[in-house]
Design an enzyme around this catalytic site. Structure first.
Site, PDB file in Angstrom:
ATOM      1  N   SER A  16      18.157  80.425  31.396  1.00  0.00           N
ATOM      2  CA  SER A  16      18.746  80.278  32.279  1.00  0.00           C
ATOM      3  C   SER A  16      19.736  81.164  33.186  1.00  0.00           C
ATOM      4  CB  SER A  16      20.484  79.244  31.977  1.00  0.00           C
ATOM      5  OG  SER A  16      19.366  78.131  31.213  1.00  0.00           O
ATOM      6  N   LYS A  65      25.903  69.806  22.910  1.00  0.00           N
ATOM      7  CA  LYS A  65      26.665  69.518  23.874  1.00  0.00           C
ATOM      8  C   LYS A  65      27.295  67.488  24.360  1.00  0.00           C
ATOM      9  CE  LYS A  65      21.752  70.154  25.796  1.00  0.00           C
ATOM     10  NZ  LYS A  65      20.606  69.671  26.804  1.00  0.00           N
ATOM     11  N   ASN A  86      25.765  68.841  29.870  1.00  0.00           N
ATOM     12  CA  ASN A  86      25.296  69.812  29.828  1.00  0.00           C
ATOM     13  C   ASN A  86      25.225  70.756  30.816  1.00  0.00           C
ATOM     14  OD1 ASN A  86      23.941  69.283  32.024  1.00  0.00           O
ATOM     15  ND2 ASN A  86      22.165  70.308  31.522  1.00  0.00           N
ATOM     16  N   GLY A 128      17.907  62.201  20.279  1.00  0.00           N
ATOM     17  CA  GLY A 128      19.012  63.036  20.078  1.00  0.00           C
ATOM     18  C   GLY A 128      19.318  63.004  21.063  1.00  0.00           C
ATOM     19  N   ALA A 130      19.038  64.963  23.787  1.00  0.00           N
ATOM     20  CA  ALA A 130      18.478  64.998  24.866  1.00  0.00           C
ATOM     21  C   ALA A 130      17.827  64.109  25.139  1.00  0.00           C
ATOM     22  CB  ALA A 130      16.777  66.130  25.161  1.00  0.00           C
TER      23      ALA A 130
HETATM   24  P1  NDP Z   1      18.648  66.666  18.888  1.00  0.00           P
HETATM   25  O1  NDP Z   1      18.737  67.701  17.651  1.00  0.00           O
HETATM   26  O2  NDP Z   1      20.121  65.869  19.107  1.00  0.00           O
HETATM   27  O3  NDP Z   1      17.378  65.274  18.337  1.00  0.00           O
HETATM   28  C1  NDP Z   1      16.911  65.958  17.368  1.00  0.00           C
HETATM   29  C2  NDP Z   1      16.049  64.553  17.651  1.00  0.00           C
HETATM   30  O4  NDP Z   1      14.275  64.979  17.064  1.00  0.00           O
HETATM   31  C3  NDP Z   1      15.773  63.657  16.962  1.00  0.00           C
HETATM   32  O5  NDP Z   1      15.520  62.764  17.309  1.00  0.00           O
HETATM   33  C4  NDP Z   1      15.109  63.423  15.140  1.00  0.00           C
HETATM   34  O6  NDP Z   1      14.711  62.719  14.419  1.00  0.00           O
HETATM   35  C5  NDP Z   1      13.986  64.319  15.434  1.00  0.00           C
HETATM   36  N1  NDP Z   1      12.844  64.896  14.856  1.00  0.00           N
HETATM   37  C6  NDP Z   1      13.351  66.818  14.479  1.00  0.00           C
HETATM   38  N2  NDP Z   1      12.450  67.391  13.420  1.00  0.00           N
HETATM   39  C7  NDP Z   1      11.095  65.424  13.818  1.00  0.00           C
HETATM   40  C8  NDP Z   1      10.293  65.583  13.231  1.00  0.00           C
HETATM   41  N3  NDP Z   1       9.198  66.552  12.017  1.00  0.00           N
HETATM   42  N4  NDP Z   1       9.643  64.819  13.863  1.00  0.00           N
HETATM   43  C9  NDP Z   1       9.743  63.686  14.071  1.00  0.00           C
HETATM   44  N5  NDP Z   1      10.838  63.833  14.576  1.00  0.00           N
HETATM   45  C10 NDP Z   1      11.642  65.051  14.696  1.00  0.00           C
HETATM   46  O7  NDP Z   1      17.869  68.082  19.854  1.00  0.00           O
HETATM   47  P2  NDP Z   1      17.836  67.843  21.614  1.00  0.00           P
HETATM   48  O8  NDP Z   1      17.584  65.954  21.417  1.00  0.00           O
HETATM   49  O9  NDP Z   1      18.779  68.843  21.901  1.00  0.00           O
HETATM   50  O10 NDP Z   1      16.433  68.374  21.946  1.00  0.00           O
HETATM   51  C11 NDP Z   1      15.059  67.693  21.465  1.00  0.00           C
HETATM   52  C12 NDP Z   1      13.859  68.674  22.079  1.00  0.00           C
HETATM   53  O11 NDP Z   1      14.894  68.405  23.430  1.00  0.00           O
HETATM   54  C13 NDP Z   1      14.571  70.486  21.572  1.00  0.00           C
HETATM   55  O12 NDP Z   1      12.921  70.619  21.606  1.00  0.00           O
HETATM   56  C14 NDP Z   1      14.205  70.998  23.031  1.00  0.00           C
HETATM   57  O13 NDP Z   1      14.462  72.175  23.147  1.00  0.00           O
HETATM   58  C15 NDP Z   1      14.330  70.428  23.710  1.00  0.00           C
HETATM   59  N6  NDP Z   1      14.947  70.500  25.334  1.00  0.00           N
HETATM   60  C16 NDP Z   1      14.232  70.409  26.654  1.00  0.00           C
HETATM   61  C17 NDP Z   1      15.472  70.719  27.399  1.00  0.00           C
HETATM   62  C18 NDP Z   1      14.185  71.282  28.896  1.00  0.00           C
HETATM   63  O14 NDP Z   1      15.244  71.449  29.794  1.00  0.00           O
HETATM   64  N7  NDP Z   1      13.644  71.448  28.909  1.00  0.00           N
HETATM   65  C19 NDP Z   1      16.913  70.461  27.788  1.00  0.00           C
HETATM   66  C20 NDP Z   1      17.209  69.475  26.528  1.00  0.00           C
HETATM   67  C21 NDP Z   1      16.613  69.777  25.529  1.00  0.00           C
HETATM   68  P3  NDP Z   1      15.994  62.441  13.083  1.00  0.00           P
HETATM   69  O15 NDP Z   1      16.889  61.317  14.457  1.00  0.00           O
HETATM   70  O16 NDP Z   1      15.314  60.656  13.048  1.00  0.00           O
HETATM   71  O17 NDP Z   1      16.685  63.291  12.838  1.00  0.00           O
END
Ligand code: NDP
Length: 280
Positions: A16, A65, A86, A128, A130
């Protein structure tokens, strides 16, 4: 000088500061944009101190967030819909909280990748922060069907219930469903990985058949070279992109909220891609 930061833990990897500095140069804005590492139990006090020291606005990244949303004085409608913020701007001593992730992803898909979502079948993997941020704007784009699939299916159900549980929340009439990863159907035109699986070096366990011929597959993650989801998608003939375009587009929307001027994202995305490729 007006001061902005990105708050997170970890935050050292955040691009950023580079993006906002590039936007500022391009638009002739004078500002300072840095990184602020928050203790995991100290987001609220770090934000308060930043405001006391004259900070004007910030971006918020993982894992704060959701907490940011609970702390802001005035969430925008799209932040309220997502339940996640965010982007925060200090306005006469009150924090305005926005969510620019959804519009960022939408612009990357429709403008940068050239894929219009209207009438398409879309699979959103993850439930999650995102996924919460992007679900509403994806629905507004008018897909024919949007399925949210998550490792913990209950979280996908809750997300769909909260954001798309009524027909008023689906103004374009999209068909919406929630599932686990093993039964999310097949033949999607757009498959979005909004999980942290790539961070762990893992592929999301979904069947190859989720990809329709010529599908677009997007991993919201960006940066490190090992990206198993992108390799999986390319290996099955999909067109694959990482989250860098979304990152730059959501930052542009935040920059406009901060400064009232919209930057041109294309040159900044090109410069950032080159920069990251050089260090990979
Ligand atoms: P969260 O921690 O809030 O959510 C994680 C999610 O991933 C949950 O749904 C979780 O499932 C799932 N998960 C974790 N491990 C696994 C696995 N091994 N197999 C399957 N599902 C899995 O993370 P965020 O939502 O904040 O971020 C998600 C991604 O998005 C990250 O990689 C982040 O860097 C990226 N991102 C990118 C942005 C961009 O501008 N490009 C902006 C925001 C985020 P469960 O609920 O079952 O635990």
């Amino acid at each position: 000088m007006d001061r902005y930061v990105v708050l997170g833990n970890p935050v050292a990897h955040s691009q950023s500061p580079f993006i906002h500095a590039a936007f500022a140069r391009q638009t002739g804005q004078t500002l300072e944009y840095g990184r602020l590492l928050c203790p995991l139990d100290g987001f609220a006090r770090t934000l308060r101190r930043f405001a006391d020291e004259g900070g004007r606005g910030c971006n918020v990244t993982t894992p704060f967030k959701q907490e940011a949303f609970t702390l802001v004085d005035a969430p925008t409608p799209r932040a309220r819909r997502a339940g996640v913020c965010n982007t925060l701007r200090l306005d006469a001593g009150r924090w305005i909280g926005d969510n620019t992730d959804g519009i960022g992803l939408l612009r990357d898909i429709e403008r940068n990748a050239g894929v219009q979502l209207a009438g398409k079948r879309v699979l959103l993997i993850g439930a999650g922060g995102a996924a919460a941020g992007v679900l509403g704007p994806l629905l507004d784009a008018g897909p024919a069907r949007l399925v949210v699939a998550n490792r913990s299916p209950q979280k996908a159900c809750s997300l769909v219930q909260e954001q798309a549980g009524t027909s008023a929340a689906r103004p374009t009439g999209a068909e919406v469903a929630a599932t686990g990863l093993g039964d999310c159907g097949s033949g999607y035109d757009v498959v979005i990985n909004a999980t942290t699986s790539s961070l762990q070096g893992a592929t999301v366990p979904v069947a190859d058949s989720v990809l329709a011929p010529g599908a677009l597959a997007i991993d919201l993650m960006y940066g490190p070279p090992a990206r198993p989801f992108l390799a999986w998608a390319r290996g099955r003939g999909a067109s694959a992109r990482d989250g860098l375009g979304m990152l730059v587009e959501q930052a542009a929307e935040a920059f406009e909220l901060f400064r009232g001027v919209a930057p041109d994202t294309a040159p900044v995305l090109a410069e950032l891609s080159q920069r990251l490729a050089a260090v990979a």
